[in-house]
Design a protein around this motif. Structure first.
Motif, mmCIF file in Angstrom:
data_model
loop_
_atom_site.group_PDB
_atom_site.id
_atom_site.type_symbol
_atom_site.label_atom_id
_atom_site.label_comp_id
_atom_site.label_asym_id
_atom_site.label_seq_id
_atom_site.Cartn_x
_atom_site.Cartn_y
_atom_site.Cartn_z
ATOM 1 N N GLU A 618 0.838 -1.200 0.000
ATOM 2 C CA GLU A 618 0.000 0.000 0.000
ATOM 3 C C GLU A 618 0.872 1.248 0.000
ATOM 4 N N LEU A 619 0.625 2.151 -0.943
ATOM 5 C CA LEU A 619 1.347 3.417 -1.042
ATOM 6 C C LEU A 619 0.329 4.540 -1.127
ATOM 7 N N ARG A 620 0.450 5.519 -0.195
ATOM 8 C CA ARG A 620 -0.445 6.679 -0.187
ATOM 9 C C ARG A 620 0.384 7.954 -0.143
ATOM 10 N N ILE A 621 0.112 8.858 -1.080
ATOM 11 C CA ILE A 621 0.778 10.162 -1.115
ATOM 12 C C ILE A 621 -0.311 11.213 -1.240
ATOM 13 N N SER A 622 -0.413 12.115 -0.265
ATOM 14 C CA SER A 622 -1.476 13.119 -0.321
ATOM 15 C C SER A 622 -0.974 14.457 0.204
ATOM 16 N N LYS A 623 -1.552 15.527 -0.327
ATOM 17 C CA LYS A 623 -1.246 16.894 0.076
ATOM 18 C C LYS A 623 0.247 17.202 -0.038
ATOM 19 N N CYS A 624 0.788 16.887 -1.200
ATOM 20 C CA CYS A 624 2.183 17.216 -1.534
ATOM 21 C C CYS A 624 2.138 18.009 -2.840
ATOM 22 N N PRO A 625 1.712 19.277 -2.807
ATOM 23 C CA PRO A 625 1.388 20.033 -4.025
ATOM 24 C C PRO A 625 2.581 20.336 -4.925
ATOM 25 N N LYS A 626 3.815 20.278 -4.401
ATOM 26 C CA LYS A 626 4.983 20.610 -5.219
ATOM 27 C C LYS A 626 5.734 19.385 -5.718
ATOM 28 N N LEU A 627 5.339 18.215 -5.309
ATOM 29 C CA LEU A 627 6.004 17.002 -5.771
ATOM 30 C C LEU A 627 5.788 16.855 -7.266
ATOM 31 N N SER A 628 6.903 16.793 -8.026
ATOM 32 C CA SER A 628 6.780 16.822 -9.477
ATOM 33 C C SER A 628 7.238 15.542 -10.164
ATOM 34 N N ARG A 629 8.167 14.812 -9.552
ATOM 35 C CA ARG A 629 8.652 13.609 -10.225
ATOM 36 C C ARG A 629 9.300 12.659 -9.227
ATOM 37 N N GLY A 630 9.510 11.420 -9.709
ATOM 38 C CA GLY A 630 10.278 10.489 -8.928
ATOM 39 C C GLY A 630 9.520 9.347 -8.301
ATOM 40 N N LEU A 631 8.349 8.940 -8.836
ATOM 41 C CA LEU A 631 7.685 7.768 -8.294
ATOM 42 C C LEU A 631 8.499 6.516 -8.617
ATOM 43 N N PRO A 632 8.471 5.516 -7.736
ATOM 44 C CA PRO A 632 9.168 4.264 -8.054
ATOM 45 C C PRO A 632 8.675 3.680 -9.379
ATOM 46 N N ASN A 633 9.577 2.987 -10.054
ATOM 47 C CA ASN A 633 9.232 2.444 -11.372
ATOM 48 C C ASN A 633 8.502 1.114 -11.300
ATOM 49 N N HIS A 634 8.859 0.314 -10.291
ATOM 50 C CA HIS A 634 8.308 -1.044 -10.253
ATOM 51 C C HIS A 634 7.976 -1.425 -8.821
ATOM 52 N N LEU A 635 6.714 -1.721 -8.579
ATOM 53 C CA LEU A 635 6.262 -2.146 -7.258
ATOM 54 C C LEU A 635 5.500 -3.454 -7.438
ATOM 55 N N PRO A 636 6.222 -4.577 -7.416
ATOM 56 C CA PRO A 636 5.611 -5.858 -7.809
ATOM 57 C C PRO A 636 4.521 -6.355 -6.883
ATOM 58 N N SER A 637 4.528 -5.924 -5.600
ATOM 59 C CA SER A 637 3.541 -6.446 -4.640
ATOM 60 C C SER A 637 2.432 -5.458 -4.338
ATOM 61 N N LEU A 638 2.460 -4.273 -4.939
ATOM 62 C CA LEU A 638 1.509 -3.217 -4.586
ATOM 63 C C LEU A 638 0.087 -3.605 -4.976
ATOM 64 N N THR A 639 -0.823 -3.477 -4.001
ATOM 65 C CA THR A 639 -2.245 -3.748 -4.261
ATOM 66 C C THR A 639 -3.102 -2.501 -4.124
ATOM 67 N N ASN A 640 -2.621 -1.481 -3.401
ATOM 68 C CA ASN A 640 -3.421 -0.294 -3.132
ATOM 69 C C ASN A 640 -2.565 0.944 -3.340
ATOM 70 N N LEU A 641 -2.974 1.812 -4.255
ATOM 71 C CA LEU A 641 -2.236 3.045 -4.541
ATOM 72 C C LEU A 641 -3.196 4.226 -4.506
ATOM 73 N N LYS A 642 -2.889 5.227 -3.658
ATOM 74 C CA LYS A 642 -3.712 6.421 -3.563
ATOM 75 C C LYS A 642 -2.821 7.647 -3.644
ATOM 76 N N ILE A 643 -3.045 8.484 -4.635
ATOM 77 C CA ILE A 643 -2.329 9.748 -4.789
ATOM 78 C C ILE A 643 -3.373 10.854 -4.817
ATOM 79 N N LYS A 644 -3.244 11.813 -3.898
ATOM 80 C CA LYS A 644 -4.288 12.812 -3.727
ATOM 81 C C LYS A 644 -3.673 14.193 -3.518
ATOM 82 N N GLU A 645 -4.199 15.179 -4.219
ATOM 83 C CA GLU A 645 -3.787 16.572 -4.067
ATOM 84 C C GLU A 645 -2.281 16.737 -4.266
ATOM 85 N N CYS A 646 -1.789 16.149 -5.337
ATOM 86 C CA CYS A 646 -0.395 16.328 -5.769
ATOM 87 C C CYS A 646 -0.461 16.920 -7.170
#
Length: 964
Positions: A618-646
């Motif tokens: 599970e990866l959650r990123i929220s309220k990071c308005p200036k984040l512009s780049r750099g998400l991981p390329n490969h997350l083989p076990s990820l089942t839940n992804l939430k990105i909010k207010e970026c």
């Protein structure tokens, strides 16, 4: 339980304290040289000792032989008469008058059950299924009451649900133990404090409601109101006002013993909680009664224990209490005493106490009974309202456990360090006073489990923190370090935290409101080999994240409120040693929130091969308005992804072959490429998004998708292809300015068998559904709001949508009529709001033919209407009717044919004056009037002209005031 059992124990404990006081130095000094008084003192001692012996015997016999109480009454009266004269000298004896109620239940919290939950998996799933019912919510609020007898496990089930991973999908959640003190303001305030994780000093309900609206607007909210007793419907309505706050959805669970409470609060049928089976009850008993949780090594005790469990009658509280009582006892004779006790066969009378609980008290040692009495001076469910502990708690030198989690203590009592036998202390509140300073923890060498140290801003010298010596408290598994407000000494705070060095076996660490610019050196230590969870919150001045990638078993990491961090770089992954070659090797949950200056996430070398975050689920990123780049390329076990207010994040999503839940909210620049073939739920959009990448999800087949939420506009989204989503169950679209229709190609109707719910709101150009209608045999609900150009509903609804039970139409100005053939016959709930053209043709609706229709709400500023409803309009099956916002409505027509009507709500009808001449149906159980001044005057209790027409109704409420 306490009120019925501890009368004798209370007196016995009081006499023991009084005896100690009489023998104290202060009293002896006071009496020195006074022979008469000295003689009386000796006599008093004898009386006290005599009374104590009598009462100990009474404790043994009072339960099984009620006549004992009468037999010893004269003895007690004699002793109490003697004691009466002492009360006049209470100041000399250092005695106080204590006013308090005896609790029947402890404080409840949301913490997971330490020993697990048995036999409630099906009940939990049933509750979640209730949440999904199409008519579960009323005005966006869904309330599920859990009703059951005391000890059946209502709180345990609620706690089981609260800690389920599905609840983590809500934006905010809160747990409130309500108990008998149903105070709407305090409940709302507690919820706000739980959500904001900070104290609230607001004392005004209006201001509090404003703050709650700001926090909850367009959010998903989950609430537990535990142990509700108040049966006043009006109080519940007042609380509901707070929750009508513009939230996207609100789910509430209420636990109660009262069916009346459940009836007041429910929006769907009550969930009646039943007892456990004997096997489930045994599993729970076994877990508590045997130190390793297994009875295999004790076959004799197992045989006796299973017979004891049968007498528990499926009540988990009884099994837990007796299991705990017998945990340290391996003598079969003692187990047999419990099994064959006469207490099992006692009639309950006026005492609603489980026999198992009577037994667990009865077999307590006498000194523990006195401890029980001491604790009974605290009010029932002392919740979060407790602000101070008894001043002389330092005298409880044999106390082993002190659980004050969830309270609002301002400081600890003086000399808490004298409680050297404490094994469990949940919270220590640091004060500036020397008697309750952090140094008091130095003496508590046996602490275990979880410890929260609060108000660390009051530690003025780091040497005081050093004296706590946490490194030697090896049995502590979880630590929370929290500073309060007004902390402005960054260097001192870092020094203090440096000295709070925990031992290397620590499992969980939380640091909140830390004001230092860097973390202590010990947090970089590779030796924390058992560290599984770390939360770092509101460390606003730290400009670097600590190196945590080297922790070998770290599973959960939450980073929130780091306002000075601009880059997450190599330092985050570890110290560069060989131990960091595979950083975060065990991490399962990672959350970043409220990092306004974070711009870039530098990737770790080798990340492309999946060497880092390989176990992340599970990866959650929220309220990071200036984040512009750099998400991981490969997350083989990820089942839940939430990105909010970026809003500036322009990166591509990681490759996530196992992903099943994806939420992209207000992050318009994120690039959607090929999505996971296992994706089940997708939520995309936001208040200011243009959904540039939505073409990806409208041009490919996603056969696994079951829930789709689209919020926002897209130039290419003018027609949505439903046939691409063969397993889609729920489809929500809002604020899509270009959407005109749904499309279903010829021959694909059979692919809509999974569809259960459709929702469209604020789609100004949405005109129609697919030509030929929607063949969705399992569709149960349709909600359409503010689609001003919509001209027609799906064709052939009465045959193609046989399962439709809920239909809500709001602000659809161009909608003129229902489809040919009318509405489906199974429709249960119908809501029409501000659909003027449709309402003008209401006599064509054919509602009389809908034999399942129970709920009907109509809200329309229809100026031509002066009387309503027409006799042939509404079917006799209605149970709930709401009429509102008819500016010229003057009278209500005949209601007598509505023989099933139970609830009638009339609002904002300024000119409405007359009820039907023949009155209202006898079946009516509640009548609510609001914003109808002329009618309200005629319905005043006893004196209103229409009072005789409504006097038979059990609950009448006028302008939020219940008058019956």
């Amino acid at each position: 339980m306490a009120g019925a059992l501890v009368g004798g124990a209370f007196l016995s404990a009081f006499l023991q304290v009084a005896f100690d006081r009489v023998a104290s130095r202060e009293v002896l000094d006071y009496l020195k040289g006074r022979k008469l008084i000295d003689g009386l003192l000796q006599k008093l001692k004898m009386e006290l000792m005599s009374a104590d012996v009598v009462l100990i015997d009474a404790e043994e016999k009072q339960i099984t032989n009620p006549a004992v109480k009468k037999r010893i009454q004269s003895e007690l009266e004699k002793v109490l008469n003697t004691l009466e004269s002492i009360t006049k000298r209470k100041d000399v004896l250092c005695l106080k008058e204590v006013v308090g109620r005896v609790p029947s239940r402890p404080l409840t919290t949301s913490c997971p059950e330490e020993y697990g939950v048995f036999g409630r998996d099906n009940d939990k799933e049933a509750i979640f299924e209730k949440f999904q019912l199409d008519d579960a919510s009323v005005d966006g609020i869904c309330v599920v009451p859990i009703v059951g007898m005391g000890g059946v496990g209502k709180t345990t089930l609620a706690r089981f649900i609260y800690n389920d991973k599905r609840v983590d999908n809500f934006d905010h959640k809160a747990w409130v133990c309500v108990s008998e003190n149903f105070d709407s303001f305090m409940i709302a305030k507690t919820i706000f404090e739980r959500v904001t994780l900070s104290a609230c000093d607001i004392q005004n309900m209006d201001l509090l409601q404003i703050r709650i609206r700001e926090k909850f607007r367009e959010k998903k909210i989950f609430l537990i109101l535990d142990d509700v007793w108040n049966e006043n419907y009006g109080d519940w309505v007042e609380l509901l006002k707070v929750f009508r706050c513009g939230a996207q959805e609100i789910k509430i669970i209420v636990t109660t013993r009262s069916k009346k409470v459940a009836s007041n609060v429910c929006t769907i049928p009550t969930f009646l909680l039943k007892q456990l089976s004997n096997d489930e009850c045994w599993s729970l008993f076994e877990k508590h009664a045997f130190k390793n949780g297994n009875a295999d090594e004790f076959p004799v005790l197992e045989e006796i224990g299973r017979q004891i469990v049968q007498k528990c009658k499926g009540l988990p509280l009884a099994a837990k209490a007796l299991g705990g009582l017998l945990r340290s006892e391996q003598d079969p004779r003692e187990w047999t005493k419990i099994l064959k006790s006469d207490i099992w066969d006692l009639p309950e009378g006026n005492i609603s106490i489980l026999p198992a609980l009577r037994l667990s008290y009865h077999y307590l040692p006498s000194h523990l009974k006195r401890c029980f009495v001491y604790c009974s001076i605290l009010p029932k469910d002392y919740c979060e309202f407790l602000t101070e502990l008894p001043a002389n708690m330092g005298r409880l030198v044999n106390l082993r456990q002190l659980d004050i989690s969830g309270t609002n203590l301002k400081e600890m009592p003086l000399q808490i360090g004298k409680l050297r036998n404490l094994h469990k202390l949940t919270t220590f509140v640091v004060s500036k006073h020397s008697g309750s300073s952090i140094k008091e923890l130095r003496e508590l060498q046996h602490l275990s489990g979880s410890l929260s140290i609060l108000n660390l801003q009051n530690v003025l010298h780091d040497k005081d923190a050093m004296e706590v010596n946490l490194k030697d408290k090896q049995d502590l598994s979880e630590l929370v370090f929290e500073w309060g407000h007004g902390n402005d000494n960054s260097e001192n705070e870092r020094n203090v935290l440096e000295q709070l060095h925990p031992h290397e076996k620590l499992k969980c660490l939380t640091i909140k409101n830390y004001g230092g610019t860097r973390f202590p050196n010990w947090l970089e230590d590779c030796s924390f080999s058992n560290m599984a969870s770390i939360q770092l919150a509101n460390c606003k001045y730290c400009f670097l994240l600590p190196p945590l990638g080297h922790l070998p078993v770290l599973k959960r990491l939450s980073i929130k409120g780091f306002h000075a961090v601009s880059h997450v770089g190599r330092e985050f992954y570890g110290d560069g040693s060989s131990s960091a070659t595979n950083p975060f090797r065990s991490l399962e949950k990672l959350k970043f929130k409220d990092m306004p200056e974070w711009q870039e996430w530098f990737l770790f070398e080798g990340e492309n091969e999946g060497g880092v975050f390989s176990t992340l689920q599970e990866l959650r990123i929220s309220k990071c308005p200036k984040l512009s780049r750099g998400l991981p390329n490969h997350l083989p076990s990820l089942t839940n992804l939430k990105i909010k207010e970026c809003q500036q994040l322009a990166a591509s999503l990681p490759r996530t072959p196992a992903l099943y839940d994806l939420q992209l909210i207000d992050c318009d620049k994120v690039l959607l490429k090929e999505l996971s073939p296992k994706l089940v739920s997708l939520s995309i959009g936001g208040p200011a998004t243009t959904l540039k990448s939505i073409e990806e999800i409208t041009s490919h087949y996603y056969s696994s998708l079951e829930a789709l939420i689209i919020k926002g506009s897209c130039d290419s989204l003018w027609s949505f292809p439903l046939e691409f989503y063969t397993k889609l169950k729920s489809f929500f679209v809002s604020k899509s300015e270009n959407l005109e229709s749904l499309s279903v190609s010829d021959g694909s109707h059979q692919d809509l068998t999974s569809l259960t719910f459709l929702h469209f709101s604020d789609c100004p150009n949405f005109v129609s559904f697919a030509s030929g209608g929607l063949c969705a045999p399992n569709l149960t609900g349709i909600s359409i709001c503010n689609c001003k150009k919509l001209k027609s509903l799906p064709e052939g609804m009465h045959t193609l949508l046989p399962s439709l039970v809920y239909l809500s139409l709001s602000d659809c100005q161009e909608l003129e009529s229902f489809p040919e053939g009318g509405l489906p016959s199974n429709l249960v709930s119908l809501q029409i709001v501000n659909c003027h053209k449709l309402f003008s043709r209401r006599m064509e609706w054919g509602l009389q033919a809908l034999h399942s229709l129970k709920k009907f709400r109509v809200h329309i500023s229809f100026e031509e209407l002066e009387s309503f409803p027409e006799k042939a309009l509404l079917p006799p099956t209605l149970t709930d009717l709401t009429i509102s916002y008819f500016p010229n409505l003057k009278s209500l027509n005949e209601f007598q044919h509505l023989t099933s009507l139970q609830h009638l709500y009339i609002a904002i009808c300024d000119k409405l004056q007359y009820l039907p001449k023949e009155g209202l149906p006898a079946s009516l159980s509640s009548l609510c009037l609001s914003g109808c001044p002329l009618l309200e005057k005629r319905c005043q209790r006893e004196k209103g002209e229409d009072w005789p027409k409504i006097a038979h109704i059990p609950m009448i409420k006028i302008e939020d005031e219940v008058i019956t």
